[in-house]
Scaffold this active site. Structure first.
Site, PDB file in Angstrom:
ATOM      1  N   GLU A 181       4.106  -4.353  12.578  1.00 25.08           N
ATOM      2  CA  GLU A 181       3.339  -2.794  12.428  1.00 25.08           C
ATOM      3  C   GLU A 181       1.848  -3.426  11.599  1.00 25.08           C
ATOM      4  O   GLU A 181       2.105  -3.752  10.369  1.00 25.08           O
ATOM      5  CB  GLU A 181       3.909  -1.827  11.491  1.00 25.08           C
ATOM      6  CG  GLU A 181       5.304  -1.614  11.889  1.00 25.08           C
ATOM      7  CD  GLU A 181       4.986  -0.582  13.134  1.00 25.08           C
ATOM      8  OE1 GLU A 181       4.099   0.043  13.434  1.00 25.08           O
ATOM      9  OE2 GLU A 181       6.226  -0.225  13.971  1.00 25.08           O
ATOM     10  N   GLU A 233     -11.420  -4.162   9.547  1.00 23.64           N
ATOM     11  CA  GLU A 233     -10.364  -3.582   8.471  1.00 23.64           C
ATOM     12  C   GLU A 233     -11.055  -3.466   7.357  1.00 23.64           C
ATOM     13  O   GLU A 233     -10.964  -4.523   6.752  1.00 23.64           O
ATOM     14  CB  GLU A 233      -9.009  -3.559   8.848  1.00 23.64           C
ATOM     15  CG  GLU A 233      -8.112  -2.520   8.185  1.00 23.64           C
ATOM     16  CD  GLU A 233      -6.661  -2.964   8.270  1.00 23.64           C
ATOM     17  OE1 GLU A 233      -6.315  -4.206   8.104  1.00 23.64           O
ATOM     18  OE2 GLU A 233      -6.016  -2.130   8.401  1.00 23.64           O
ATOM     19  N   ASN A 273       0.931  -1.183   0.100  1.00 22.01           N
ATOM     20  CA  ASN A 273       0.016  -0.163   0.043  1.00 22.01           C
ATOM     21  C   ASN A 273       0.712   1.196  -0.183  1.00 22.01           C
ATOM     22  O   ASN A 273       0.469   2.192  -0.505  1.00 22.01           O
ATOM     23  CB  ASN A 273      -1.010  -0.001   1.214  1.00 22.01           C
ATOM     24  CG  ASN A 273      -0.265   0.040   2.765  1.00 22.01           C
ATOM     25  OD1 ASN A 273       0.803  -0.814   2.731  1.00 22.01           O
ATOM     26  ND2 ASN A 273      -0.749   0.468   3.532  1.00 22.01           N
TER      27      ASN A 273
END
Ligand code: NAD
Length: 539
Positions: free
Chosen positions: A274, A406, A178
């Site tokens: 992360e 999400e 992304n």
């Protein structure tokens, strides 16, 4: 040729131009040159990399296997043994040169990021800016973060003790698609400045931006073998990477993060993870409405919402709810979608059919269960295969996936709240805790709410960039959003082993042999311990 920019349909406005085959400054020769940087022992299949704007093939990279990964780690390790002895000033110069070149050659990398990821140029530029900021910051601060520190010794006046920071060795990076430049490179910058070698596995959908940056680092003076890149499917080469390195830094989904943590635990290496987010924005009754609306547009739709710190839950005080939502819908409908390689477009395409289907599934399920679409809510095949309109949903309920999971796309749900306590409680009602945003004119109140929100970063009167861009301060997630931090002191120390060196000038710190001597030693030490307890400042 650049494609025409068009606005998302607002109640049936006609759709416009289709994505073009424009490739800007990126030609086949450049892609072949970048692909040849991958550590591959040869004879492997090639993996196609696609252009999200059109679905065509952009180029190919090797499909590495476990043997390639081990070779990459061996080469990086060999180079690291020399690199770890270089002086901080030498390393600093390389990264400042890299900083200057990223900025001066930004048009090239902006084209490449757009072509690989499908995002708009204004969002690709965030990656250029962030790479420059992080390079400059760590180039100028690494030495200070890692310099040996004098510590209180075992016996005051007799033991001199130093805490030092040694490189881990070879650090492995696994990155997502992304933010193909920053998530591959900016975490590796502190690892390199700390004296490590690097093996990077970028996502197979977007490997060229990372390869471009590695080429630029080498042009800036980094030893060519120090930074190795392997390309392929994570499930195929991820385990070999974890086996071959001394620390693994992962950015990606929570699901994959759990696997990485298990593999790292098995090998007993440290890791940073992360992971995902379901980030909340809270707009209090006294917020600057126009600024908050602009912030919501930025926070929800930057990079087509395919950002870990993107806002997917928007809580607005009931006193201003109607006005805020009206303005937010207006501004969202006015966004221009397109694939032009210039700044005329407000939002680009999603990156893959997988993302498009995930977004469609969330919206369709929510609508089927009673959610209302205030803006967007549909794909735009007329613009390119993976375009989806920026979408605002209302009446979203707990049983809908879009409420908890999400989405990782341009979809936000708006909710009304009546008290600040209620806003905090609802913002915290999530398994994630990555980023959040609070809007108010009252600084003290904003700060108090920020303290109560359970997230690794909280922005006041800004959607995400204030905390992300404050690179002197740590950034990361709590709960299912991850382990460990990037940025600041923690973002570089994690790539080191702290080591204590203690120099004893007095006698041995142990009871001498013999019953009498042993008793005297224990009496002396007991007296000393009792005295130290009374002296302020001796911990
Ligand atoms: P993903 O977990 O599917 O893939 C990420 C990377 O992991 C890719 O390089 C992939 O090839 C690799 N991978 C996949 N399976 C693997 C395995 N078994 N072993 C080793 N490597 C493996 O994630 P994604 O869908 O590509 O990325 C989107 C996710 O990343 C979202 O959840 C987003 O929130 C998260 N993300 C987090 C941050 C952050 O900083 N917290 C930043 C960006 C993205």
């Amino acid at each position: 040729m650049e494609s025409e920019s068009v606005r998302p349909s607002a109640g049936g406005r006609p759709a416009a131009a289709k994505a073009s085959g424009a490739r800007g400054r990126i030609d086949q020769g450049m892609l072949d040159r970048l692909s040849s940087r991958v550590t591959s022992l040869g004879g492997r299949d090639a993996i196609p990399v696609y252009l999200p704007f059109s679905g065509e093939v952009l180029g190919h990279v090797p499909r590495c296997n476990a043997e390639d990964v081990r070779e990459a780690a061996r080469r990086a390790g060999e180079a690291q043994r020399i690199w770890s002895h270089t002086r901080p000033a030498h390393r600093r110069r390389i990264f400042l040169r890299f900083h200057d070149r990223v900025l001066s050659r930004q048009d090239e990398i902006l084209d490449l990021i757009q072509l690989e990821s499908g995002k708009a140029r204004r969002h690709a530029f965030e990656e250029v800016m962030d790479t420059a900021i992080v390079s400059r910051y760590y180039a100028n601060s690494a030495e200070e973060h890692l310099k040996a520190r004098k510590r209180r010794g075992a016996i005051p006046g007799m033991t001199t003790t130093w805490e030092t920071f040694q490189p881990k060795g070879v650090v492995g990076f696994i990155s997502p698609w992304n933010y193909p430049l920053i998530l591959s490179i900016t975490d590796a910058i502190p690892a390199l400045l700390a004296g490590n070698g690097v093996v990077l596995k970028p996502d197979h959908e977007t490997p060229f931006s990372a390869l471009w940056a590695v080429e630029l680092l080498v042009d800036s003076g980094l030893p060519p073998s120090l930074f190795q890149v392997v390309t392929g499917q994570g499930s195929e080469i991820g385990p070999a990477l974890i086996e071959s390195v001394d620390f693994i830094s992962f950015t990606g989904s929570t699901e994959t993060g759990r696997k990485i943590a298990r593999d790292a635990g098995e090998k007993l290496i440290d890791c940073s993870l992360e992971l995902g987010g379901k980030n909340a924005m809270i707009v209090l009754a006294d917020a600057d409405l126009e600024k908050a609306v602009a912030g919501a547009v930025q926070g929800c739709f930057t990079s087509g919402g395919q950002s870990c710190i993107s806002i997917e839950r928007l809580y607005v005080h009931s006193k201003i709810y109607e006005t805020f939502v009206h303005r937010f819908v207006e501004k969202t409908r006015a966004l221009r979608l397109g694939s032009a390689l210039d700044y005329g477009v407000d939002m680009g395409s999603l990156t893959s059919s997988r993302q498009l289907h995930a977004v469609e599934a969330h919206v369709e399920e929510a609508v089927a269960k009673g959610a209302s679409v205030l803006a967007g809510g549909r794909s735009r095949p007329d613009l390119g295969p993976y375009f989806y309109e920026p979408t605002i949903l209302e009446n979203v309920q707990g049983e809908m996936r879009v409420f908890r999971d999400e989405t990782f796309g341009p979809v936000v749900s708006v909710y009304r709240f009546r008290s600040d306590d209620e806003a905090v409680e609802r913002a915290n009602d999530s398994r994630y805790g990555l980023s959040a945003s609070v809007w108010t004119r009252d600084h003290a109140k904003g700060r108090a709410i920020a303290e109560q929100v359970r997230a690794g970063t909280v922005n006041i009167n800004e959607p995400y960039a204030a905390a992300w861009g404050s690179v002197d301060s740590p950034m990361g997630g709590i709960k299912d959003s991850g382990i460990g931090r990037r940025h600041g002191r923690e973002g570089i120390r994690k790539y080191t082993e702290s080591k204590t060196i203690a120099h004893e000038r007095g006698p041995l710190l142990a009871a001498p042999q013999g019953a009498t001597a042993g008793r005297r030693y224990s009496q002396l030490m007991t007296g000393l311990l009792q005295a130290w307890r009374r002296i302020p400042g001796i911990g």
